[in-house]
Enzyme design. Structure first.
Site, PDB file in Angstrom:
ATOM      1  CG  HIS A   9       1.667  -1.567 -15.418  1.00 25.08           C
ATOM      2  ND1 HIS A   9       1.371  -2.822 -14.930  1.00 25.08           N
ATOM      3  CD2 HIS A   9       2.718  -1.721 -16.252  1.00 25.08           C
ATOM      4  CE1 HIS A   9       2.203  -3.696 -15.468  1.00 25.08           C
ATOM      5  NE2 HIS A   9       3.031  -3.062 -16.268  1.00 25.08           N
ATOM      6  CG  ASN A  44      -3.778  -0.434 -12.870  1.00 31.55           C
ATOM      7  OD1 ASN A  44      -3.627  -0.719 -11.675  1.00 31.55           O
ATOM      8  ND2 ASN A  44      -3.081  -1.040 -13.818  1.00 31.55           N
ATOM      9  N   GLY A 101       0.777  -1.236   0.000  1.00 35.16           N
ATOM     10  CA  GLY A 101       0.000   0.000   0.000  1.00 35.16           C
ATOM     11  C   GLY A 101       0.808   1.285   0.000  1.00 35.16           C
ATOM     12  CG  ASP A 145      -1.511  -3.564 -17.404  1.00 37.64           C
ATOM     13  OD1 ASP A 145      -2.046  -2.983 -16.450  1.00 37.64           O
ATOM     14  OD2 ASP A 145      -0.746  -4.533 -17.256  1.00 37.64           O
TER      15      ASP A 145
HETATM   16  C1  GAR Z   1       3.241  -1.059  -7.426  1.00 37.13           C
HETATM   17  O1  GAR Z   1       4.520  -1.020  -7.994  1.00 37.13           O
HETATM   18  C2  GAR Z   1       2.183  -1.048  -8.517  1.00 37.13           C
HETATM   19  O2  GAR Z   1       2.517  -0.242  -9.608  1.00 37.13           O
HETATM   20  C3  GAR Z   1       2.178  -2.492  -8.915  1.00 37.13           C
HETATM   21  O3  GAR Z   1       2.288  -3.194  -7.693  1.00 37.13           O
HETATM   22  C4  GAR Z   1       2.994  -2.393  -6.739  1.00 37.13           C
HETATM   23  C5  GAR Z   1       2.146  -2.256  -5.486  1.00 37.13           C
HETATM   24  O4  GAR Z   1       2.852  -1.611  -4.455  1.00 37.13           O
HETATM   25  N1  GAR Z   1       1.003  -2.826  -9.645  1.00 37.13           N
HETATM   26  C6  GAR Z   1       0.986  -3.709 -10.645  1.00 37.13           C
HETATM   27  O5  GAR Z   1       1.952  -4.347 -10.987  1.00 37.13           O
HETATM   28  C7  GAR Z   1      -0.365  -3.862 -11.340  1.00 37.13           C
HETATM   29  N2  GAR Z   1      -0.213  -4.520 -12.601  1.00 37.13           N
HETATM   30  P1  GAR Z   1       2.113  -0.905  -3.247  1.00 37.13           P
HETATM   31  O6  GAR Z   1       1.141  -1.929  -2.649  1.00 37.13           O
HETATM   32  O7  GAR Z   1       3.215  -0.575  -2.303  1.00 37.13           O
HETATM   33  O8  GAR Z   1       1.404   0.304  -3.769  1.00 37.13           O
END
Ligand code: GAR
Length: 208
Positions: A113, A111, A15, A154
């Protein structure tokens, strides 16, 4: 003063992007929308604690417990409706949503990415795997993208992108952190504010 749009942030893990949104709200950078709800697909996600610490209602909706994708999405939709959510932000939400769900919120789901779409994206590219793929390919620049969510993983319209250098000696973890710091935590609050402001204006226009 215009009423802020109601935002739900959907999470599955640490998060840190949720935290960036909470901080942006605290600092007034995010003011056209207000985070009213955090939904997690994992009951043990640290993101839930971040939400609680910020005083935001936080609920875990587990796909396993729901039993099917359809039941999982119905549980999510019930929460979103109960909190009168206008805009959904996927911030590290590791579950692909059905076309039916997405159609319920057209151009109302964002979203983040961790790559420059269309590189290293689509099914199977999430979290650390994206950075592993970028390093394995040998690209010298990567970054992050914020986009609207449509039925193609995506594949929705791009709202914002920021490039980040890959440096000698990078590991997936080091690169992930740099992409977050330099791109994701900056872009996501900015894009959320911009889309919230546009929705507010649209709503005002409809009220006239
Ligand atoms: C982030 O890097 C986000 O961009 C990625 O997961 C991570 C979550 O981190 N999302 C994806 O890869 C979606 N395809 P967080 O829970 O610390 O925000």
């Amino acid at each position: 003063m215009l009423k802020p749009v109601n935002i739900a942030v959907l999470v599955s893990g640490g998060g840190t992007n949720l935290q960036a949104l909470i901080n942006a709200q605290r600092d007034g950078l995010l003011h056209s929308g207000k985070i009213q709800l955090v939904l997690s697909s994992k009951p043990d996600a640290y993101a839930l604690i971040r939400a609680q610490q910020a005083g935001i209602p936080a609920v875990a909706v587990s796909k396993k417990q729901a039993g099917s994708q359809q039941a999982f999405e119905e549980a999510l939709l019930a929460q979103l409706r109960a909190h009168h959510i206008d805009l959904i932000v996927l911030a590290g939400f590791m579950s692909i949503l059905s076309e039916e769900f997405i159609k319920a919120y057209p151009r109302r789901i964002l979203n983040v990415h961790p790559s420059l779409i269309p590189s290293f994206c689509g099914q199977g590219f999430y979290g650390l795997r994206v950075h592993e793929a970028a390093l394995a390919y040998g690209v010298k620049v990567t970054g992050a993208t914020v986009h609207f969510v449509n039925e193609i993983p995506d594949g929705g319209e791009i709202i914002a992108q920021k490039a980040v250098d890959i440096l000698p000696g990078d590991t997936p973890e080091i690169l992930q952190r740099r992409v977050m710091e330099q791109a994701e935590w900056v872009l996501l609050p900015q894009a959320t504010e911009a889309v919230s402001a546009a929705l507010q204006t649209e709503r005002e226009g409809n009220d006239e």
